[in-house]
Design a protein around this motif. Structure first.
Motif, PDB file in Angstrom:
ATOM      1  N   UNK A 167      -2.819  43.355 -21.803  1.00 49.64           N
ATOM      2  CA  UNK A 167      -2.645  44.558 -22.605  1.00 49.64           C
ATOM      3  C   UNK A 167      -2.317  44.248 -24.061  1.00 49.64           C
ATOM      4  N   UNK A 168      -1.670  43.110 -24.313  1.00 48.57           N
ATOM      5  CA  UNK A 168      -1.346  42.758 -25.701  1.00 48.57           C
ATOM      6  C   UNK A 168      -2.535  42.138 -26.438  1.00 48.57           C
ATOM      7  N   UNK A 169      -3.692  42.038 -25.761  1.00 49.25           N
ATOM      8  CA  UNK A 169      -4.901  41.501 -26.386  1.00 49.25           C
ATOM      9  C   UNK A 169      -5.110  40.020 -26.157  1.00 49.25           C
ATOM     10  N   UNK A 170      -4.166  39.353 -25.534  1.00 46.54           N
ATOM     11  CA  UNK A 170      -4.276  37.920 -25.258  1.00 46.54           C
ATOM     12  C   UNK A 170      -5.318  37.687 -24.173  1.00 46.54           C
ATOM     13  N   UNK A 171      -6.212  36.713 -24.403  1.00 45.94           N
ATOM     14  CA  UNK A 171      -7.210  36.360 -23.401  1.00 45.94           C
ATOM     15  C   UNK A 171      -6.705  35.165 -22.605  1.00 45.94           C
ATOM     16  N   UNK A 172      -6.760  35.269 -21.276  1.00 50.61           N
ATOM     17  CA  UNK A 172      -6.291  34.199 -20.402  1.00 50.61           C
ATOM     18  C   UNK A 172      -7.348  33.895 -19.353  1.00 50.61           C
ATOM     19  N   UNK A 173      -7.285  32.701 -18.796  1.00 47.52           N
ATOM     20  CA  UNK A 173      -8.218  32.324 -17.729  1.00 47.52           C
ATOM     21  C   UNK A 173      -7.787  32.999 -16.432  1.00 47.52           C
ATOM     22  N   UNK A 174      -8.660  32.965 -15.437  1.00 44.30           N
ATOM     23  CA  UNK A 174      -8.316  33.559 -14.141  1.00 44.30           C
ATOM     24  C   UNK A 174      -7.111  32.866 -13.531  1.00 44.30           C
ATOM     25  N   UNK A 175      -7.033  31.545 -13.678  1.00 42.98           N
ATOM     26  CA  UNK A 175      -5.912  30.788 -13.122  1.00 42.98           C
ATOM     27  C   UNK A 175      -4.604  31.254 -13.763  1.00 42.98           C
ATOM     28  N   UNK A 176      -4.605  31.428 -15.077  1.00 38.42           N
ATOM     29  CA  UNK A 176      -3.405  31.902 -15.766  1.00 38.42           C
ATOM     30  C   UNK A 176      -3.107  33.349 -15.400  1.00 38.42           C
ATOM     31  N   UNK A 177      -4.144  34.132 -15.201  1.00 41.42           N
ATOM     32  CA  UNK A 177      -3.962  35.547 -14.891  1.00 41.42           C
ATOM     33  C   UNK A 177      -3.344  35.749 -13.515  1.00 41.42           C
ATOM     34  N   UNK A 178      -3.579  34.821 -12.591  1.00 41.16           N
ATOM     35  CA  UNK A 178      -3.021  34.971 -11.247  1.00 41.16           C
ATOM     36  C   UNK A 178      -1.500  34.997 -11.293  1.00 41.16           C
ATOM     37  N   UNK A 179      -0.896  34.339 -12.270  1.00 45.06           N
ATOM     38  CA  UNK A 179       0.557  34.392 -12.404  1.00 45.06           C
ATOM     39  C   UNK A 179       0.993  35.708 -13.028  1.00 45.06           C
ATOM     40  N   UNK A 180       0.060  36.416 -13.657  1.00 47.89           N
ATOM     41  CA  UNK A 180       0.374  37.692 -14.299  1.00 47.89           C
ATOM     42  C   UNK A 180      -0.268  38.856 -13.566  1.00 47.89           C
ATOM     43  N   UNK A 181      -0.622  38.676 -12.290  1.00 42.74           N
ATOM     44  CA  UNK A 181      -1.279  39.743 -11.545  1.00 42.74           C
ATOM     45  C   UNK A 181      -0.401  40.981 -11.537  1.00 42.74           C
ATOM     46  N   UNK A 182      -1.019  42.142 -11.685  1.00 40.33           N
ATOM     47  CA  UNK A 182      -0.222  43.366 -11.766  1.00 40.33           C
ATOM     48  C   UNK A 182       0.398  43.724 -10.425  1.00 40.33           C
ATOM     49  N   UNK A 221     -24.719  59.829 -14.292  1.00 37.38           N
ATOM     50  CA  UNK A 221     -24.424  58.950 -15.419  1.00 37.38           C
ATOM     51  C   UNK A 221     -23.212  58.128 -15.028  1.00 37.38           C
ATOM     52  N   UNK A 222     -23.214  56.860 -15.428  1.00 38.35           N
ATOM     53  CA  UNK A 222     -22.158  55.945 -15.009  1.00 38.35           C
ATOM     54  C   UNK A 222     -21.444  55.320 -16.197  1.00 38.35           C
ATOM     55  N   UNK A 223     -20.181  55.015 -15.959  1.00 37.25           N
ATOM     56  CA  UNK A 223     -19.399  54.159 -16.843  1.00 37.25           C
ATOM     57  C   UNK A 223     -18.796  53.086 -15.944  1.00 37.25           C
ATOM     58  N   UNK A 224     -18.521  51.928 -16.510  1.00 32.89           N
ATOM     59  CA  UNK A 224     -17.941  50.825 -15.750  1.00 32.89           C
ATOM     60  C   UNK A 224     -16.716  50.312 -16.493  1.00 32.89           C
ATOM     61  N   UNK A 225     -15.841  49.631 -15.758  1.00 39.10           N
ATOM     62  CA  UNK A 225     -14.647  49.070 -16.393  1.00 39.10           C
ATOM     63  C   UNK A 225     -14.460  47.626 -15.944  1.00 39.10           C
ATOM     64  N   UNK A 226     -13.736  46.873 -16.784  1.00 38.86           N
ATOM     65  CA  UNK A 226     -13.425  45.487 -16.480  1.00 38.86           C
ATOM     66  C   UNK A 226     -12.095  45.108 -17.105  1.00 38.86           C
ATOM     67  N   UNK A 227     -11.475  44.076 -16.552  1.00 37.47           N
ATOM     68  CA  UNK A 227     -10.282  43.476 -17.155  1.00 37.47           C
ATOM     69  C   UNK A 227     -10.675  42.276 -18.009  1.00 37.47           C
ATOM     70  N   UNK A 228     -11.947  41.921 -17.972  1.00 32.58           N
ATOM     71  CA  UNK A 228     -12.423  40.738 -18.689  1.00 32.58           C
ATOM     72  C   UNK A 228     -12.815  41.080 -20.121  1.00 32.58           C
ATOM     73  N   UNK A 229     -13.158  40.059 -20.880  1.00 30.81           N
ATOM     74  CA  UNK A 229     -13.503  40.263 -22.289  1.00 30.81           C
ATOM     75  C   UNK A 229     -14.913  40.831 -22.437  1.00 30.81           C
ATOM     76  N   UNK A 230     -15.357  40.960 -23.673  1.00 32.47           N
ATOM     77  CA  UNK A 230     -16.624  41.633 -24.005  1.00 32.47           C
ATOM     78  C   UNK A 230     -17.850  40.934 -23.427  1.00 32.47           C
ATOM     79  N   UNK A 231     -17.727  39.700 -22.983  1.00 35.10           N
ATOM     80  CA  UNK A 231     -18.891  38.998 -22.430  1.00 35.10           C
ATOM     81  C   UNK A 231     -19.428  39.673 -21.173  1.00 35.10           C
ATOM     82  N   UNK A 232     -18.568  40.347 -20.431  1.00 31.13           N
ATOM     83  CA  UNK A 232     -19.038  41.066 -19.248  1.00 31.13           C
ATOM     84  C   UNK A 232     -19.996  42.173 -19.672  1.00 31.13           C
ATOM     85  N   UNK A 233     -19.636  42.933 -20.702  1.00 30.62           N
ATOM     86  CA  UNK A 233     -20.498  44.026 -21.164  1.00 30.62           C
ATOM     87  C   UNK A 233     -21.731  43.489 -21.886  1.00 30.62           C
TER      88      UNK A 233
END
Length: 191
Positions: free
Chosen positions: A65-80, A112-124
């Protein structure tokens, strides 16, 4: 007879003593061996976790949420937790609507569809790059739906899950990574 009786009584006592000692010895060996095996598996499991392959630098990063990009491994420690979401959700509207005939009927659906992601802009970026393949996969899935089922809220929720899975599978096939968290209907008409 009294001489024979004490000898006979001593023999069974010795057998009981030997048997008791043997059982205790086996129990000690089992406990020590089991503890050693458990410790060995624990250490092997701990060491095995450290030898994980490095993450692909081209793989999208999860955005907090603060804009910091983290890897999946790092994110697992920050899982909601269920009450708190630490990840930033990003939405993307797919521009053109989808229209398809529905299975075993003369009905059709337009959505009509919209999609969401927790990942960065590369997904879109992947979604935009492979939009034709994604549209085809979504239309194929939509065409398999039963119009009666789509009229219920549960049917719509089920379709959302199927569309998310189809989109992620197509992205994995075409770009090597899915990353779509959820699918949203921005319009849905069934006739």
């Amino acid at each position: 007879m009294s001489d024979n009786n004490p000898e006979e009584e001593e023999k069974p006592k010795k057998k009981k003593g030997k048997m008791k000692g043997l059982i205790i010895g086996l129990l000690v060996v089992a406990v020590v061996g089991g503890g050693g095996a458990a410790g060995g598996f624990y250490v092997a499991g701990s060491m095995g976790g450290e030898n994980v392959e490095p993450e692909d630098p081209n793989k999208p990063k999860i955005v907090l949420k603060d804009g910091t990009e983290v890897s999946e491994r790092e994110a697992k420690t920050a899982m909601p937790s269920e009450n708190e979401n630490k990840f930033k959700v990003t939405y993307h509207q797919i521009e053109q609507p989808f229209t398809s005939n529905l299975s075993h009927s003369e009905s059709f659906a337009q959505m009509s569809l919209a999609i969401s992601t927790y990942y960065d802009e590369r997904v879109f970026e992947n979604v935009t790059e492979h939009e034709i393949a994604l549209r085809s996969a979504v239309l194929l899935e939509l065409g398999q739906q039963d119009p009666i089922e789509l009229e219920t809220p549960a049917g719509k929720v089920k379709l959302k899950g199927k569309l998310r899975d189809v989109i992620n599978a197509t992205l994995k096939e075409k770009a090597g990574f899915g990353g779509i968290e959820d699918v949203y209907f921005t319009s849905l008409v069934i006739q």
